[in-house]
Motif scaffolding. Structure first.
Motif, PDB file in Angstrom:
ATOM      1  N   GLY A  74      74.337  43.074  92.647  1.00  0.00           N
ATOM      2  CA  GLY A  74      75.511  41.962  91.099  1.00  0.00           C
ATOM      3  C   GLY A  74      75.058  40.615  91.990  1.00  0.00           C
ATOM      4  N   LYS A  75      75.038  40.169  92.869  1.00  0.00           N
ATOM      5  CA  LYS A  75      74.507  38.210  93.332  1.00  0.00           C
ATOM      6  C   LYS A  75      73.066  37.981  92.232  1.00  0.00           C
ATOM      7  CE  LYS A  75      74.518  39.593  97.726  1.00  0.00           C
ATOM      8  NZ  LYS A  75      75.103  40.768  97.751  1.00  0.00           N
ATOM      9  N   THR A  76      71.670  38.853  92.611  1.00  0.00           N
ATOM     10  CA  THR A  76      70.696  38.798  91.866  1.00  0.00           C
ATOM     11  C   THR A  76      71.082  38.151  90.640  1.00  0.00           C
ATOM     12  OG1 THR A  76      70.052  39.560  93.184  1.00  0.00           O
ATOM     13  CG2 THR A  76      68.186  39.260  92.060  1.00  0.00           C
ATOM     14  N   TYR A 103      82.363  36.596  98.537  1.00  0.00           N
ATOM     15  CA  TYR A 103      81.785  35.694  98.679  1.00  0.00           C
ATOM     16  C   TYR A 103      80.246  35.773  97.961  1.00  0.00           C
ATOM     17  CZ  TYR A 103      85.199  34.075 102.397  1.00  0.00           C
ATOM     18  OH  TYR A 103      86.372  33.574 103.217  1.00  0.00           O
ATOM     19  N   SER A 104      79.995  36.129  97.679  1.00  0.00           N
ATOM     20  CA  SER A 104      78.459  36.927  96.921  1.00  0.00           C
ATOM     21  C   SER A 104      78.788  35.968  95.637  1.00  0.00           C
ATOM     22  CB  SER A 104      78.801  37.748  96.158  1.00  0.00           C
ATOM     23  OG  SER A 104      78.550  39.071  97.779  1.00  0.00           O
ATOM     24  N   VAL A 105      79.777  34.836  95.253  1.00  0.00           N
ATOM     25  CA  VAL A 105      79.879  34.875  93.739  1.00  0.00           C
ATOM     26  C   VAL A 105      79.183  32.767  94.509  1.00  0.00           C
ATOM     27  CG1 VAL A 105      80.872  33.978  91.630  1.00  0.00           C
ATOM     28  CG2 VAL A 105      81.066  35.947  92.497  1.00  0.00           C
ATOM     29  N   HIS A 160      86.804  40.386  86.750  1.00  0.00           N
ATOM     30  CA  HIS A 160      87.994  40.946  86.674  1.00  0.00           C
ATOM     31  C   HIS A 160      87.979  41.679  88.292  1.00  0.00           C
ATOM     32  CE1 HIS A 160      87.064  40.433  82.511  1.00  0.00           C
ATOM     33  NE2 HIS A 160      86.145  41.476  82.120  1.00  0.00           N
ATOM     34  N   LEU A 161      88.956  41.159  88.828  1.00  0.00           N
ATOM     35  CA  LEU A 161      88.950  41.525  90.781  1.00  0.00           C
ATOM     36  C   LEU A 161      89.941  42.892  90.274  1.00  0.00           C
ATOM     37  CD1 LEU A 161      87.974  39.431  92.805  1.00  0.00           C
ATOM     38  CD2 LEU A 161      90.433  39.196  93.483  1.00  0.00           C
ATOM     39  N   PHE A 162      89.509  43.471  91.654  1.00  0.00           N
ATOM     40  CA  PHE A 162      89.878  44.735  92.142  1.00  0.00           C
ATOM     41  C   PHE A 162      89.470  46.164  91.106  1.00  0.00           C
ATOM     42  CE2 PHE A 162      91.735  42.203  95.244  1.00  0.00           C
ATOM     43  CZ  PHE A 162      91.479  42.357  96.082  1.00  0.00           C
ATOM     44  N   GLU A 184      81.069  36.381  82.252  1.00  0.00           N
ATOM     45  CA  GLU A 184      82.169  38.163  83.148  1.00  0.00           C
ATOM     46  C   GLU A 184      81.140  38.389  83.676  1.00  0.00           C
ATOM     47  OE1 GLU A 184      83.128  39.905  79.450  1.00  0.00           O
ATOM     48  OE2 GLU A 184      84.221  40.358  80.270  1.00  0.00           O
ATOM     49  N   ASP A 185      82.546  38.108  85.217  1.00  0.00           N
ATOM     50  CA  ASP A 185      82.050  38.979  86.639  1.00  0.00           C
ATOM     51  C   ASP A 185      82.801  40.162  86.141  1.00  0.00           C
ATOM     52  OD1 ASP A 185      82.485  40.301  88.934  1.00  0.00           O
ATOM     53  OD2 ASP A 185      81.893  37.817  89.925  1.00  0.00           O
ATOM     54  N   ALA A 186      82.462  41.134  86.368  1.00  0.00           N
ATOM     55  CA  ALA A 186      82.824  42.726  86.354  1.00  0.00           C
ATOM     56  C   ALA A 186      82.183  43.236  86.939  1.00  0.00           C
ATOM     57  CB  ALA A 186      82.332  42.891  84.263  1.00  0.00           C
ATOM     58  N   GLY A 213      80.764  49.166  97.662  1.00  0.00           N
ATOM     59  CA  GLY A 213      82.029  49.549  97.286  1.00  0.00           C
ATOM     60  C   GLY A 213      82.616  48.989  95.824  1.00  0.00           C
ATOM     61  N   LYS A 214      81.649  49.569  94.589  1.00  0.00           N
ATOM     62  CA  LYS A 214      82.243  49.444  93.386  1.00  0.00           C
ATOM     63  C   LYS A 214      81.842  50.287  92.866  1.00  0.00           C
ATOM     64  CE  LYS A 214      80.658  45.748  94.734  1.00  0.00           C
ATOM     65  NZ  LYS A 214      81.349  43.862  94.493  1.00  0.00           N
ATOM     66  N   VAL A 215      82.359  50.756  91.743  1.00  0.00           N
ATOM     67  CA  VAL A 215      82.888  51.925  90.721  1.00  0.00           C
ATOM     68  C   VAL A 215      81.978  52.834  91.278  1.00  0.00           C
ATOM     69  CG1 VAL A 215      83.570  52.212  88.157  1.00  0.00           C
ATOM     70  CG2 VAL A 215      84.120  50.109  89.034  1.00  0.00           C
ATOM     71  N   GLU A 220      72.592  49.724  96.424  1.00  0.00           N
ATOM     72  CA  GLU A 220      72.532  48.523  95.765  1.00  0.00           C
ATOM     73  C   GLU A 220      71.941  48.394  93.981  1.00  0.00           C
ATOM     74  OE1 GLU A 220      70.368  46.408  98.469  1.00  0.00           O
ATOM     75  OE2 GLU A 220      68.733  46.629  97.955  1.00  0.00           O
ATOM     76  N   GLY A 221      72.432  47.235  93.823  1.00  0.00           N
ATOM     77  CA  GLY A 221      72.034  46.734  91.948  1.00  0.00           C
ATOM     78  C   GLY A 221      72.575  46.196  90.877  1.00  0.00           C
ATOM     79  N   GLY A 222      71.696  45.271  90.187  1.00  0.00           N
ATOM     80  CA  GLY A 222      72.797  44.292  89.671  1.00  0.00           C
ATOM     81  C   GLY A 222      72.187  44.758  88.086  1.00  0.00           C
TER      82      GLY A 222
HETATM   83  C1  LIG Z   1      80.354  42.417  94.746  1.00  0.00           C
HETATM   84  C2  LIG Z   1      80.539  41.893  94.140  1.00  0.00           C
HETATM   85  C3  LIG Z   1      79.842  40.021  92.852  1.00  0.00           C
HETATM   86  C4  LIG Z   1      78.309  40.729  94.025  1.00  0.00           C
HETATM   87  O1  LIG Z   1      77.375  42.295  94.018  1.00  0.00           O
HETATM   88  P1  LIG Z   1      76.995  42.672  95.047  1.00  0.00           P
HETATM   89  O2  LIG Z   1      75.844  43.708  93.946  1.00  0.00           O
HETATM   90  O3  LIG Z   1      77.502  42.665  96.396  1.00  0.00           O
HETATM   91  O4  LIG Z   1      76.184  41.788  95.176  1.00  0.00           O
HETATM   92  C5  LIG Z   1      80.308  39.517  92.728  1.00  0.00           C
HETATM   93  N1  LIG Z   1      81.373  39.550  92.169  1.00  0.00           N
HETATM   94  C6  LIG Z   1      82.375  39.909  92.804  1.00  0.00           C
HETATM   95  C7  LIG Z   1      83.660  40.225  91.830  1.00  0.00           C
HETATM   96  C8  LIG Z   1      81.993  41.823  93.354  1.00  0.00           C
HETATM   97  O5  LIG Z   1      82.777  41.868  93.779  1.00  0.00           O
END
Ligand SMILES: *Cc1c(COP(=O)(O)O)cnc(C)c1O
Length: 427
Positions: A74-76, A103-105, A160-162, A184-186, A213-215, A220-222
């Motif tokens: 996601g951060k990439t 913190y990745s943001v 869209h936190l959590f 949009e940070d989804a 820890g995501k859906v 890893e992947g984005g």
């Molecule tokens: C996890 C997360 C990211 C980054 O995603 P990674 O795949 O861990 O790099 C960005 N924004 C939010 C809100 C996240 O929870």
């Protein structure tokens, strides 16, 4: 030992207690990975680009977007979006984000060579504090109307936190200048919807994370999705030039996927949890992450994601409703966030009373119930970002202290839900 310390603070005693406890231990968040996914992943390695194109076509179709790009995290994804935007608007270098987020943001913003700007959040929704946002954006507008210095705001990141939807229409209506791009940070909201529109497609461009820890996870992947042609063209050039995973990096990915497949289960999770060097669930600020094209392994692992995502979400939803029913009726000391919580990846609960919060976390830690604090601090308190110490974002700061999250992932069973409820009853 612990009991002998006079009035120990939670942080002091929480960390050193790393006894290996051989007992059912819940991971705080999990998107299950099964042997099947690994087999599909290995097939994907051999299919290579074909497998990646398959995943991409499915995503484009599902989200109804013209462009989709797949990368290593996601951060990439976010870094690339921001690099592309900065190429299109070189005199803009600021990115506005919520002061309470992953913190990745900020790591990605710094990696893209840009500046972090913050807006406080609402304690009820984790969305922007819209009064503060309006003030910030109005002063932007004044700056660009007077004098030669034009506004430096490049992008804004509703989050869209959590999994709780941010009100993107409201953000749109407040924007003084259409040049400011809505990213949009989804990352935590794949498969979620707001007013029957898919999260991730409401802004100018959106991204998702396939992290642990995501859906839904491929280790890893984005994912990046957009309809914006000029942005997509830039992003294509940048992603085409990303390096591939090396052979040893791919091997590491495969080994990690095996480790997760085995140790994700609550009956074995005590084992990795006993080893601090695995850095499970740690939140760190680090702009030096690797940026890669996605592998056929990850694309292969993602096979059947369209079935898995709603399946996982349905299970989470049922766990969320049992926990919220219980907490709302019996436990007056805590506040459930969100009006009708459905699509959370962890259930955020506000507990103002420090004693109760500490007691819950400590007991959960010793019994393996998977309760966790949320992010360790608000973004303005990340030292590396060097925000002036006078600058405060009080809601974000309070949330980082008062918020705890409950596990709701698909690997929970009825007994776990009962145990968590009992834990709240006793504290
Ligand atoms: C996890 C997360 C990211 C980054 O995603 P990674 O795949 O861990 O790099 C960005 N924004 C939010 C809100 C996240 O929870």
């Amino acid at each position: 030992m612990v009991d002998q310390q006079p009035g120990p603070s939670f942080k002091k005693i929480y960390k050193p207690v790393r006894l290996m406890r051989i007992r059912r231990t819940l991971p705080p968040a999990a998107a299950p990975i099964y042997m099947n996914n690994i087999i599909n992943g290995i097939t994907g390695i051999f299919r290579g680009q074909k497998e990646i194109e398959r995943f991409r076509a499915e995503l484009k179709n599902y989200f109804g977007v013209k462009h989709c790009f797949l990368v290593s995290s996601g951060k990439t994804a976010l870094t690339i979006i921001l690099q592309a935007l900065h190429e299109l608007h070189p005199n803009r270098d600021e990115v506005l984000i919520p002061a309470f987020t992953c913190y990745s943001v900020p790591s990605a913003i710094v990696r893209a060579g840009l500046k972090v700007k913050l807006c406080d959040v609402s304690p009820e929704t984790f969305d922007f504090d819209f009064n503060q946002l309006e003030e910030l954006l109005t002063s932007e507008k004044k700056e660009s109307e007077y004098g030669s210095t034009c506004s430096r705001l490049l992008a804004i990141l509703p989050t869209h936190l959590f999994g709780l939807p941010s009100d993107i229409t409201k953000v749109k209506n407040l924007l003084p200048d259409p040049v400011i791009t809505i990213v949009e940070d989804a990352a935590q909201a794949m498969g979620g919807e707001f007013q029957s529109k898919k999260l991730g497609t409401l802004g100018d461009i959106g991204f998702f994370s396939l992290g642990r820890g995501k859906v839904f996870s491929t280790v890893e992947g984005g994912i990046i999705v957009t309809d914006n042609e000029s942005l997509a063209e830039k992003i294509k050039t940048i992603t085409d030039n990303l390096p591939d995973y090396t052979i040893s990096e791919t091997l590491k990915l495969i080994i990690q996927s095996f480790i997760i497949t085995v140790f994700q289960y609550p009956c074995l999770f005590w084992f990795p949890k006993a080893f601090p060097f695995l850095k499970l669930g740690e939140t760190i600020f680090d702009p030096e992450f690797k940026m890669r094209k996605i592998t056929g392994f990850q694309a292969g692992m993602a096979r059947n994601w369209e079935k898995a995502v709603p399946h996982f979400q349905k299970k989470r939803k049922s766990h969320i409703s049992s926990l919220t029913d219980f907490l709302c009726s019996k436990h007056k000391k805590c506040v459930i966030i969100g009006k009708s919580p459905t699509h959370f990846i962890r259930l955020p609960v506000l507990i103002k009373d420090k004693k109760i919060r500490t007691a819950l976390l400590l007991e959960s830690d010793s019994k393996g119930y998977g309760l966790m604090p949320s992010y360790p601090n608000s973004i303005n308190n990340i030292q590396e970002l060097a925000f002036p110490s006078a600058c405060h974002f009080s809601v974000a700061e309070n949330l980082s202290r008062d918020l705890i999250t409950l596990p709701v992932h698909p690997l929970l069973n009825l007994m776990d839900l009962k145990n968590i409820s009992t834990l709240f009853n006793n504290n």
